[in-house]
Write an enzyme that holds these catalytic residues in place. Structure first.
Site: not given
Length: 947
Positions: A18, A104, A106, A108, A334, A336, A381
């Site tokens: 990203e 990532d 997740d 998103e 990570y 988030r 995570h």
């Protein structure tokens, strides 16, 4: 298979992450044979306006970017500022044998990976590469163990994106029409704003109560030492069996909640103190209990934001920016995450450091585990922790500034989570005596001693209340026993006043949102950033203060869209979205129910999209259709008292008494930086008493036009009234002469002569040797000279009329002060910016004080001050400025380089169905439907926000 053995076969692999920073770090771990490139976030999203929508779509689709009539199909377009990057990725992919989507792990990130696959249309094998820390071992393991795309996660992200688009695009225009242009509404941002407004309402309605109490200092008569003090301080607890009232006993109306407590006023408190001064006292009871405190769980996103706010003074956005840097550079996992779980590797690393740094006596026999507290936690995570299988101590990282401070916080919390409990004793001593007038008084003292600090040797959590006592605070009391005689050394009388509920800080608002299960922890930083940027909330110190504008917005939403800002409804909506993500509910029926109402036969099971009680409940579309019932003036008006109303107008807040154009009508602007709870009747009267309106100064002897003085939004000014019939628009338009008053002038003292002199500016001073005209002008930032494009500041306003040509030429003969050599010394030094890693200072400029790192400048806001600004606030202002500026520059460059082409959606292809079905795994009926939907859609995306 390791990266080394793979590359030995000569293949070329494209890895897409990203961010560029992450790409640089990962490239160093993979080596030759791997090309690592960044998507730079989302590459596709819903269109920002009708101009971006392909021409084949008409009607509501062009406005919303979503086809609500056909199963809420989203229309995706490649972002204008990402087209060049997409071309680059396609070129790199054409030269590659395999594609690794390493975004990532997740929702998103999964959506970004799906969009990349949809846009790039790879003809080579595609792998989904996931990791939660950027270390050599983690990256190589991720390459060796890829998985398929998780379409369920993609569906969940897409449903949220569509929901937020419908909410924002339908409700925001209502705010434009009824409150002010440019406002926005959002699923979570509007509820967060409502929380801040409701807290301010509580403060406005609050009535303070005064109460008094006694504090006695009692002596044992023995010599004291640190382990056994000779005296103790105790507070009066009861008189004749009635407990003495404290702040908690009063309601927000200033009245006692119960008549069973004794309310002491000053006179009674002083009389009681005098009557107890010569009394004898004795210990009535000693109660001792064991004290035990377990360590705190490792950080997750919200607890990291809260603790960084308390201990480091970071805003939520700053915390996430610094954490992002640490993650991308391989220092932490990570950031988030909803999880408090540590992997076996992390537990072993933490326990090893406990033994190494604190000794085996601080290590519990068994590893500690922590249960998750977040309902429907989404991400798989770990908790936020130092990366690797051996934690680097802060000193070993080589970090500095904010990155060092945040890493140290994470490291300490992680290590402490694997240490033993702190243990000790808590003691309560009750002391009694009889006053000279026969009253029975009892005092209470509490103490705490920690016999083994355990995890507190490494870490102690902060508190939202600055006056709160932290866990490691000890209060030692003398060793006394029941019946021991004590003497009163001092009897003091203390007065107190109850305080209104504290305003939210970023930390406490994050905590409140999470406790109410509103929104998602990973999005709270962006939510708070949004309500600050929109002007709904501003900061005073660390407190979040609602603007008067937010009062009008929330009033409208509560009155006409109450369900959309209802806390329980919003939390239930979050549950429904989680059910969709888990495959327990279908997105299209839920969206249909939310948007069109529960009258739809295909609406599906009852949920937060409707009330489920059998009554008809209209959908969002119905709510925004009937705008005639919304009285714009009413929703923007709030009574202050004594016939004064606070109104929120299109140009800011103002107070008003009486009706416009009626006799006795008064009106005055309210300072925008004023907190709503500070607008009292007395202050409103003061504002109304100030000169306002038009002051007629007389007629210009040359033109005959009337000259008036006015109080405008940007201060007092003078202007001329043009005759009726004077064209105000078009080629022959005439603009009235206007000039701001000097700082030394005021509306009630300015004269006609003053006004004519002001409106005579700019004044021609003369010409230089080359015939270039020099003028004296008064600008927004003070008086100055202008010669062509060369401007020079003047020291005083009077110079505008007095300066001679010789004096002006002398000023221009001097070299123009510019650059570092001419710069004034900084007003304040703030430290090193976590993003640019350059020193940040506060300077005084033409626009007022501003923060700068030498590359980016950001003007201080109205609620900031040079004295009060913190380093974190400075970094936050710079980050906000960077977020706004680069996008504009990029967009301009793209527009200049090539005209925007019409965006088109991806064509339907049977092959897409096969790919989506494979990624879904099981191939259930739901998965098949999802795959078909994916094949016909053109691709999704949104910034990492949840609004």
């Amino acid at each position: 298979m390791s990266p080394t053995s793979e590359t030995a076969h000569g293949g070329r692999r494209l890895v897409i992450v990203e961010s560029p920073a992450k790409a640089k770090t990962i490239k160093g771990y993979l080596g030759p044979g791997y090309v690592v490139e960044a998507s730079v976030g989302h590459i596709r999203d819903l269109p920002n306006g009708a101009a971006e929508v392909p021409e084949k779509y008409t009607g509501e689709v062009r406005r919303l970017g979503v086809d609500v009539e056909h199963d809420f199909q989203p229309i995706y377009v490649v972002n204008a500022d990402k087209k060049a990057q997409v071309r680059k990725l396609k070129e790199l992919l054409a030269e590659s044998d395999e594609l690794y989507l390493a975004t990532d792990e997740d929702r998103e990130g999964e959506a970004i990976a799906w969009h990349l696959q949809e846009v790039l249309k790879p003809k080579v094998p595609v792998h989904r590469m996931v990791f939660h820390e950027i270390t050599k071992d983690a990256i190589r393991a991720a390459v060796a163990n890829p998985r398929e795309l998780n379409t369920r996660m993609v569906d969940a992200q897409e449903t949220r994106r569509i929901l937020d688009r419908l909410y924002g695009y339908e409700v925001s225009p209502v705010l434009w029409k009824k409150v002010m242009r440019g406002l926005s509404a959002g699923r979570v941002q509007s509820v967060a704003t409502r929380l801040v407004v409701e807290r301010e309402r509580e403060r406005i309605a609050f009535r303070s109560a005064e109460y008094w109490d006694l504090t006695g200092t009692f002596s044992t008569g023995r010599p004291g030492d640190p382990s056994d003090p000779s005296s103790l301080v105790a507070r009066l607890n009861s008189v004749d069996g009635r407990r003495v009232a404290q702040g908690r006993d009063f309601g927000p109306d200033g009245r006692l909640k119960s008549d069973q407590v004794l309310h002491l006023d000053e006179a009674n408190a002083r009389a009681l103190a005098a009557a107890l001064a010569d009394s004898s006292f004795a210990v009535r009871s000693v109660e001792s209990k064991p004290y035990r405190r377990s360590p705190y769980a490792p950080f997750r996103t919200t607890t990291l934001q809260q603790e960084a706010s308390r201990k480091l003074g970071f805003g939520a956005k700053s915390t996430m920016q610094v954490a992002q840097k640490l993650y991308e550079n391989g220092f932490i996992t990570y950031m988030r995450t909803d999880s408090t779980t540590l992997s076996d590797t992390a537990i072993s690393a933490a326990r090893a450091q406990v033994t190494q740094l604190y000794g085996a006596g601080y290590l519990p026999d068994k590893p500690r585990t922590y249960a998750g507290k977040v309902k429907n936690a989404q991400e798989a995570h770990e908790a936020i922790r130092p990366s690797g299988d051996r934690f680097r101590t802060p000193a070993e990282t080589g970090l500095s500034g904010d990155q060092f401070r945040l890493y140290e916080l994470i490291w300490k919390r992680t290590v402490a989570s694997q240490m033993k409990d702190a243990v000790g004793n808590s003691v309560t001593v009750r002391i009694g005596g009889t006053s000279s007038d026969g009253r029975n008084a009892e005092f209470t003292a509490s103490g705490k001693t920690i016999t083994f600090h355990g995890f507190m040797k490494a870490y102690v959590e902060g508190a939202d209340d600055p006056n709160a006592e932290l866990d490691d605070r000890e209060r030692r009391l003398p060793q006394v026993a029941e019946g021991d005689a004590l003497s009163a050394e001092e009897m003091s009388v203390d007065g107190h006043a109850t305080k209104p509920p504290a305003r939210y800080t970023e930390a406490s608002l994050v905590k409140e949102l999470e406790e109410r299960e509103i929104g998602r922890p990973s999005t709270y930083a962006s939510i708070i950033g949004t309500i600050l940027d929109r002007g709904y909330v501003f900061k005073k110190g660390t407190a979040l203060v609602p603007s008067f504008l937010s009062f009008a917005v929330v009033n409208l939403l509560e009155t006409h869209f109450g369900r959309l800002v209802d806390y329980d409804f919003t939390a239930k909506m979050e549950d429904d979205l989680d059910r969709i993500a888990q495959g327990e509910a279908q997105a299209v029926p839920w969206l249909r129910r939310f948007y069109f109402g529960e009258g739809d036969d295909n609406a599906g099971a009852a949920s937060s999209a409707g009330n489920g009680d059998g009554d008809h409940l209209g959908g969002l579309k119905e709510l925004v259709t009937d705008l005639g019932a919304i009285d714009a003036k009413e929703i923007s008006s709030f009574p202050v008292g004594d016939g004064i109303m606070l109104r929120v107008g299109r140009y800011g807040p103002y107070v008003e008494r009486g009706e416009k154009d009626a006799e006795g009508h008064q009106r005055a602007d309210v300072p925008e930086e004023m907190a709503p709870d500070e607008l009292t009747v007395a202050y409103a009267e003061e504002l109304l008493a100030k000169p306002s309106g038009d002051f007629e100064l007389g007629a210009d002897p040359v033109s005959g036009n009337q000259i008036v003085a006015k109080d405008g939004r940007y201060g007092p000014y003078v202007t001329e009234i043009l005759p009726d019939g004077t064209p105000k628009t078009g080629k022959n338009a005439v603009k009235p002469r206007t000039a701001s008053l000097f700082k030394s002038m005021s509306l009630d003292t300015v004269t006609l002569d003053d006004a004519l002199k002001l409106m005579s500016l700019p004044r021609v001073v003369g010409t230089d040797a080359e015939g270039v005209e020099i003028t004296a002008q008064n600008g927004r930032y003070g008086p100055y000279l202008k010669k062509g494009t060369d401007s020079r500041s003047l020291t005083g306003e009077d110079q505008l009329f007095d300066i001679t040509l010789e004096e002006a030429l002398a000023i221009y003969a001097q070299p123009k002060q510019r650059g570092r050599a001419a710069a004034k010394p900084p007003l304040k030094e703030l430290g090193t910016d976590p993003v640019s890693e350059r020193p940040v200072v506060v300077k005084d400029g033409r626009f007022g004080p501003y923060v700068t790192d030498g590359e980016t400048n950001a003007t201080l806001r109205t609620d900031d001050s040079v004295e009060g600004i913190t380093p974190e606030r400075g970094y936050e202002l710079l980050a906000e400025k960077r977020a706004k500026t680069p996008a504009k520059k990029t967009a301009k460059k793209v527009a200049k380089k090539a005209p925007a082409k019409k965006a088109t959606t991806a064509k339907k292809a049977a092959a897409k169905k096969t790919t989506a079905k494979k990624a879904a795994g099981a191939g259930t009926a739901t998965a098949k439907k999802t795959a078909a939907k994916k094949s016909s859609a053109s691709a999704s995306g949104s910034a990492k926000t949840d609004m």
